[in-house]
Design a protein around this motif. Structure first.
Motif, mmCIF file in Angstrom:
data_model
loop_
_atom_site.group_PDB
_atom_site.id
_atom_site.type_symbol
_atom_site.label_atom_id
_atom_site.label_comp_id
_atom_site.label_asym_id
_atom_site.label_seq_id
_atom_site.Cartn_x
_atom_site.Cartn_y
_atom_site.Cartn_z
ATOM 1 N N GLU A 182 51.242 -22.585 -22.312
ATOM 2 C CA GLU A 182 51.223 -23.222 -23.323
ATOM 3 C C GLU A 182 52.237 -24.142 -23.102
ATOM 4 O O GLU A 182 52.949 -22.907 -22.709
ATOM 5 C CB GLU A 182 50.613 -23.178 -25.093
ATOM 6 C CG GLU A 182 49.792 -23.546 -24.935
ATOM 7 C CD GLU A 182 48.509 -24.295 -24.683
ATOM 8 O OE1 GLU A 182 48.895 -24.695 -24.467
ATOM 9 O OE2 GLU A 182 46.392 -23.633 -25.105
ATOM 10 N N SER A 191 54.506 -25.252 -24.699
ATOM 11 C CA SER A 191 55.708 -25.575 -25.492
ATOM 12 C C SER A 191 55.985 -23.818 -25.870
ATOM 13 O O SER A 191 57.084 -23.379 -26.287
ATOM 14 C CB SER A 191 55.510 -25.786 -26.769
ATOM 15 O OG SER A 191 53.953 -25.227 -27.646
ATOM 16 N N TRP A 192 55.358 -22.894 -24.840
ATOM 17 C CA TRP A 192 55.484 -21.542 -24.859
ATOM 18 C C TRP A 192 56.513 -20.706 -23.788
ATOM 19 O O TRP A 192 56.476 -19.321 -23.779
ATOM 20 C CB TRP A 192 54.157 -20.527 -25.353
ATOM 21 C CG TRP A 192 53.238 -20.876 -26.436
ATOM 22 C CD1 TRP A 192 53.529 -21.693 -27.360
ATOM 23 C CD2 TRP A 192 52.162 -20.534 -26.810
ATOM 24 N NE1 TRP A 192 52.395 -21.804 -28.316
ATOM 25 C CE2 TRP A 192 51.457 -21.078 -27.976
ATOM 26 C CE3 TRP A 192 51.448 -19.893 -25.815
ATOM 27 C CZ2 TRP A 192 50.178 -20.998 -28.562
ATOM 28 C CZ3 TRP A 192 50.199 -19.084 -26.698
ATOM 29 C CH2 TRP A 192 49.472 -19.757 -27.541
ATOM 30 N N THR A 226 46.358 -31.541 -21.230
ATOM 31 C CA THR A 226 47.236 -30.814 -21.022
ATOM 32 C C THR A 226 47.827 -30.412 -19.256
ATOM 33 O O THR A 226 47.088 -31.219 -19.267
ATOM 34 C CB THR A 226 46.670 -29.239 -21.541
ATOM 35 O OG1 THR A 226 45.518 -29.001 -20.542
ATOM 36 C CG2 THR A 226 46.519 -29.031 -22.672
ATOM 37 N N TYR A 286 49.278 -39.040 -31.954
ATOM 38 C CA TYR A 286 49.429 -37.945 -31.199
ATOM 39 C C TYR A 286 50.406 -38.662 -30.352
ATOM 40 O O TYR A 286 49.087 -39.301 -29.178
ATOM 41 C CB TYR A 286 48.494 -37.149 -31.230
ATOM 42 C CG TYR A 286 46.940 -37.443 -30.963
ATOM 43 C CD1 TYR A 286 46.609 -37.614 -29.387
ATOM 44 C CD2 TYR A 286 46.043 -38.503 -31.280
ATOM 45 C CE1 TYR A 286 45.903 -37.938 -29.065
ATOM 46 C CE2 TYR A 286 45.048 -38.211 -31.117
ATOM 47 C CZ TYR A 286 44.515 -38.498 -30.313
ATOM 48 O OH TYR A 286 43.523 -39.014 -29.078
ATOM 49 N N SER A 292 51.601 -31.590 -26.415
ATOM 50 C CA SER A 292 52.921 -31.346 -27.177
ATOM 51 C C SER A 292 52.720 -29.609 -27.160
ATOM 52 O O SER A 292 53.676 -29.041 -26.399
ATOM 53 C CB SER A 292 51.836 -32.111 -28.356
ATOM 54 O OG SER A 292 51.045 -31.547 -28.374
ATOM 55 N N GLU A 293 51.934 -28.831 -27.469
ATOM 56 C CA GLU A 293 51.533 -27.427 -27.468
ATOM 57 C C GLU A 293 51.438 -27.315 -25.786
ATOM 58 O O GLU A 293 51.956 -26.139 -25.605
ATOM 59 C CB GLU A 293 50.247 -27.364 -28.282
ATOM 60 C CG GLU A 293 50.166 -25.630 -27.855
ATOM 61 C CD GLU A 293 49.336 -25.499 -29.798
ATOM 62 O OE1 GLU A 293 49.392 -24.009 -30.056
ATOM 63 O OE2 GLU A 293 48.285 -26.053 -29.621
ATOM 64 N N GLY A 322 56.437 -30.174 -24.391
ATOM 65 C CA GLY A 322 56.225 -30.836 -26.075
ATOM 66 C C GLY A 322 57.153 -30.871 -27.034
ATOM 67 O O GLY A 322 56.394 -31.467 -28.018
ATOM 68 N N GLN A 358 61.378 -24.418 -24.724
ATOM 69 C CA GLN A 358 61.668 -22.676 -25.829
ATOM 70 C C GLN A 358 62.663 -22.360 -25.401
ATOM 71 O O GLN A 358 63.075 -21.496 -24.887
ATOM 72 C CB GLN A 358 60.110 -22.049 -26.072
ATOM 73 C CG GLN A 358 60.356 -20.616 -27.479
ATOM 74 C CD GLN A 358 60.264 -21.120 -28.153
ATOM 75 O OE1 GLN A 358 59.825 -22.394 -28.011
ATOM 76 N NE2 GLN A 358 60.948 -20.880 -29.126
ATOM 77 N N ASN A 365 56.667 -30.556 -34.728
ATOM 78 C CA ASN A 365 56.311 -29.344 -34.637
ATOM 79 C C ASN A 365 56.916 -28.247 -33.816
ATOM 80 O O ASN A 365 56.622 -27.173 -33.734
ATOM 81 C CB ASN A 365 55.661 -29.652 -34.805
ATOM 82 C CG ASN A 365 54.758 -30.445 -36.164
ATOM 83 O OD1 ASN A 365 55.498 -30.203 -37.023
ATOM 84 N ND2 ASN A 365 53.734 -30.888 -36.735
ATOM 85 N N TYR A 366 57.036 -29.041 -32.465
ATOM 86 C CA TYR A 366 57.641 -28.266 -30.655
ATOM 87 C C TYR A 366 58.773 -28.212 -30.129
ATOM 88 O O TYR A 366 58.832 -27.909 -28.849
ATOM 89 C CB TYR A 366 56.266 -28.558 -30.155
ATOM 90 C CG TYR A 366 54.968 -28.582 -30.707
ATOM 91 C CD1 TYR A 366 54.295 -26.822 -30.786
ATOM 92 C CD2 TYR A 366 54.239 -29.537 -30.832
ATOM 93 C CE1 TYR A 366 53.295 -26.208 -30.832
ATOM 94 C CE2 TYR A 366 52.806 -28.652 -31.283
ATOM 95 C CZ TYR A 366 51.834 -27.690 -31.213
ATOM 96 O OH TYR A 366 51.346 -27.700 -31.877
#
Length: 307
Positions: A104, A106-107, A2, A302, A306-307, A152, A132, A181-182
């Motif tokens: 995060e 991805s947010w 992160t 992985y 990502s997230e 991510g 996003q 996924n993101y």
């Protein structure tokens, strides 16, 4: 992995936070000596209020580098576009210096960043963290030398917009592609115009990183025309296995590179040693070897972010 620390340096300058209520006599003597970070405060100052205070307090006519941190409640693009006339010397802009304690990756919510590039046509560096809601239209810049997207999951439409842009001065391009996924649904076909190099005559560093299709990217890079004129190449942070490494070794020579970044990978020790031996004069980063995780017989590999 992160992102836990804010930028401490940007555009070769130390980053200095602008705090709401800062007095003029508390500012650096030379506004161009630092990269200024503007962010919402957790003590009640919204982004618009902090930005306006910055514009009124600092001699922004001399500011060359700006870092946009956490914003709330206002979204920064429209405000920064409106402020363009008060930042005539701005050459470096990073949007989204936001760490995991704030959001995060991805947010991080964005909007269309194209108006920023139009409002500041003389930017030499531009970076964005998070994807996003991110939108970008193909653009042309005669001055942009560095373009960076950290995410991510970088949407394919962003990659295609970059690939369709005319950037004759661009020397460094970094794309963290992330996971589907993101939102990271870019394909190797989306990267093809970048790998051809037709619109990127000055490119010397290419980073196609943090991808769950890292092996496929390596196979495309192995025969990409742009590679011959690169000085550094980053294919790190993703799901890179022996298959992708074999494609690199079987492709065009990479011995002209100064550096090859492959950190965070899933290669075997034997393959890593083959790469070292094949590129004796290249600074190769093979740190961060990972072992796949196994859950109920399923193998999981992985990306780093990502997230």
């Amino acid at each position: 992995m992160t992102i836990g620390q804010h930028l401490t340096e940007y555009a070769g300058l130390p980053v200095a936070d602008f705090a709401l209520g800062t007095a003029r006599d508390e500012l650096p003597d030379d506004p161009a000596s630092v990269a200024w970070r503007i962010s919402s405060t957790h003590q009640g100052g919204g982004f618009a209020e902090v930005l306006e205070s910055f514009l009124e307090t600092v001699d922004t006519g001399a500011v060359t580098a700006l870092v946009v941190g956490y914003w709330y409640p206002e979204e920064p693009v429209e405000l920064l576009v409106a402020a363009a006339g008060r930042l005539p010397a701005l050459r470096s802009l990073f949007v989204g210096d936001i760490v995991v304690e704030e959001s995060e990756i991805s947010w991080i919510e964005h909007s269309d960043i194209s108006p920023l590039l139009a409002a500041y046509p003389r930017l030499e560096r531009f970076g964005v963290r998070g994807a996003q809601g991110l939108e970008l239209k193909p653009f042309r810049s005669e001055h942009l030398r560095e373009l960076r997207f950290e995410s991510g999951g970088l949407p394919g439409h962003i990659v295609r917009a970059v690939a369709a842009s005319d950037l004759p001065a661009l020397e460094s391009l970094t794309l963290w592609l992330g996971e589907e996924n993101y939102g990271g649904d870019a394909t190797v076909a989306d990267l093809a115009p970048i790998l051809s190099g037709e619109r990127l005559p000055a490119l010397r560093h290419l980073g196609l990183q943090d991808s769950e299709i890292q092996d496929e990217i390596c196979a495309a890079v192995a025969s990409a025309p742009i590679v011959a004129r690169l000085e550094s190449l980053a294919l790190s942070m993703g799901v890179l296995t022996d298959r992708g490494a074999e494609a690199l070794l079987s492709g065009q020579p990479l011995t002209h590179l100064r550096s090859l970044d492959l950190h965070h990978h899933f290669m075997s020790d034997a393959m890593a040693e083959r790469i070292r031996k094949a590129l004796p004069g290249v600074e190769v980063d093979l740190s961060g070897r990972r072992e796949p995780d196994v859950y109920d017989g399923d193998v999981w590999m992985y990306v780093a972010v990502s997230e």
